[in-house]
Design a protein around this motif. Sequence first.
Motif, mmCIF file in Angstrom:
data_model
loop_
_atom_site.group_PDB
_atom_site.id
_atom_site.type_symbol
_atom_site.label_atom_id
_atom_site.label_comp_id
_atom_site.label_asym_id
_atom_site.label_seq_id
_atom_site.Cartn_x
_atom_site.Cartn_y
_atom_site.Cartn_z
ATOM 1 N N PHE A 81 0.823 -1.199 0.000
ATOM 2 C CA PHE A 81 0.000 0.000 0.000
ATOM 3 C C PHE A 81 0.862 1.256 0.000
ATOM 4 N N MET A 82 1.846 1.288 0.893
ATOM 5 C CA MET A 82 2.707 2.475 0.990
ATOM 6 C C MET A 82 3.461 2.731 -0.314
ATOM 7 N N GLN A 83 3.983 1.664 -0.915
ATOM 8 C CA GLN A 83 4.758 1.861 -2.139
ATOM 9 C C GLN A 83 3.867 2.123 -3.350
ATOM 10 N N SER A 84 2.585 1.886 -3.234
ATOM 11 C CA SER A 84 1.686 2.199 -4.351
ATOM 12 C C SER A 84 1.158 3.630 -4.274
ATOM 13 N N LEU A 85 1.236 4.269 -3.129
ATOM 14 C CA LEU A 85 0.669 5.610 -2.956
ATOM 15 C C LEU A 85 1.133 6.634 -3.991
ATOM 16 N N PRO A 86 2.433 6.728 -4.282
ATOM 17 C CA PRO A 86 2.853 7.751 -5.257
ATOM 18 C C PRO A 86 2.171 7.615 -6.611
ATOM 19 N N TYR A 87 1.900 6.402 -7.033
ATOM 20 C CA TYR A 87 1.271 6.174 -8.334
ATOM 21 C C TYR A 87 -0.176 6.652 -8.362
ATOM 22 N N HIS A 88 -0.813 6.648 -7.198
ATOM 23 C CA HIS A 88 -2.211 7.077 -7.114
ATOM 24 C C HIS A 88 -2.345 8.546 -6.730
ATOM 25 N N ILE A 89 -1.344 9.091 -6.055
ATOM 26 C CA ILE A 89 -1.363 10.511 -5.686
ATOM 27 C C ILE A 89 -1.055 11.385 -6.899
ATOM 28 N N TYR A 90 -0.138 10.936 -7.742
ATOM 29 C CA TYR A 90 0.292 11.739 -8.890
ATOM 30 C C TYR A 90 -0.869 12.284 -9.724
ATOM 31 N N PRO A 91 -1.844 11.469 -10.117
ATOM 32 C CA PRO A 91 -2.920 12.007 -10.969
ATOM 33 C C PRO A 91 -3.801 13.063 -10.292
ATOM 34 N N PHE A 92 -3.788 13.106 -8.962
ATOM 35 C CA PHE A 92 -4.544 14.142 -8.271
ATOM 36 C C PHE A 92 -3.811 15.479 -8.310
ATOM 37 N N ILE A 93 -2.485 15.415 -8.388
ATOM 38 C CA ILE A 93 -1.674 16.630 -8.457
ATOM 39 C C ILE A 93 -1.509 17.079 -9.912
ATOM 40 N N PHE A 94 -1.221 16.118 -10.766
ATOM 41 C CA PHE A 94 -1.002 16.381 -12.196
ATOM 42 C C PHE A 94 -1.945 15.478 -12.989
ATOM 43 N N PRO A 95 -3.080 15.991 -13.394
ATOM 44 C CA PRO A 95 -4.066 15.147 -14.091
ATOM 45 C C PRO A 95 -3.483 14.412 -15.304
ATOM 46 N N LEU A 96 -3.898 13.172 -15.436
ATOM 47 C CA LEU A 96 -3.465 12.309 -16.542
ATOM 48 C C LEU A 96 -4.707 11.776 -17.244
ATOM 49 N N HIS A 97 -4.577 11.543 -18.505
ATOM 50 C CA HIS A 97 -5.643 10.866 -19.237
ATOM 51 C C HIS A 97 -5.725 9.434 -18.706
ATOM 52 N N LYS A 98 -6.920 8.883 -18.598
ATOM 53 C CA LYS A 98 -7.083 7.549 -18.010
ATOM 54 C C LYS A 98 -6.340 6.468 -18.783
ATOM 55 N N VAL A 99 -6.223 6.598 -20.093
ATOM 56 C CA VAL A 99 -5.484 5.597 -20.881
ATOM 57 C C VAL A 99 -3.981 5.702 -20.584
ATOM 58 N N THR A 100 -3.490 6.940 -20.430
ATOM 59 C CA THR A 100 -2.082 7.144 -20.061
ATOM 60 C C THR A 100 -1.820 6.553 -18.681
ATOM 61 N N TYR A 101 -2.731 6.812 -17.747
ATOM 62 C CA TYR A 101 -2.605 6.280 -16.385
ATOM 63 C C TYR A 101 -2.574 4.745 -16.406
ATOM 64 N N LEU A 102 -3.455 4.137 -17.161
ATOM 65 C CA LEU A 102 -3.490 2.680 -17.280
ATOM 66 C C LEU A 102 -2.198 2.154 -17.918
#
Length: 166
Positions: A52-73
């Motif tokens: 969980f802790m090591q996954s947080l940066p990957y999920h926090i990033y799109p809230f700070i810098f929006p990404l297209h959902k396909v790019t995120y995937l």
Amino acid sequence: MFSFLFFTDMAIYWIHRFLHHKLIYKTIHKPHHKWKVTTPFASHAFHPIDGFMQSLPYHIYPFIFPLHKVTYLGLYIFVNIWTVSIHDGDYRVPKFLESIINGAAHHTDHHLYFDYNYGQYFTLWDKIGGSYKNPSALEGNGPHDLCRKMEAKKDHQENGIDKKSN
């Protein structure tokens, strides 16, 4: 995409380094380190809190810098492939990138020597944080090199014994 890699690499470096703190390591991160010589299976063998802790940066990033959902995937898939690749023991990184890319050789030394090479993709934060170690595999002293040397010594001894008995 490049900012995603640099942001998550920085965050993972500090989270990973924190997980090596003596008060946390034994309970949370040690299950991942029972593999001294890593395998692809070790790449996702984490305590749930560690994962969980090591996954947080990957999920926090799109809230700070929006990404297209396909790019995120696509980045999510890349992250998983990269995580497996740094645990697979295959040390192929182009020679000119060996000091920049945190590949399997770097991560194998992290598992062997504990206090080095915490980064996910790059060696930048390890160099800034004083935790960079040039991989022993790139110096010809990695675990696979030692196994090859042991096999060669064994073959040499067996051939020497066979010659004496003939």
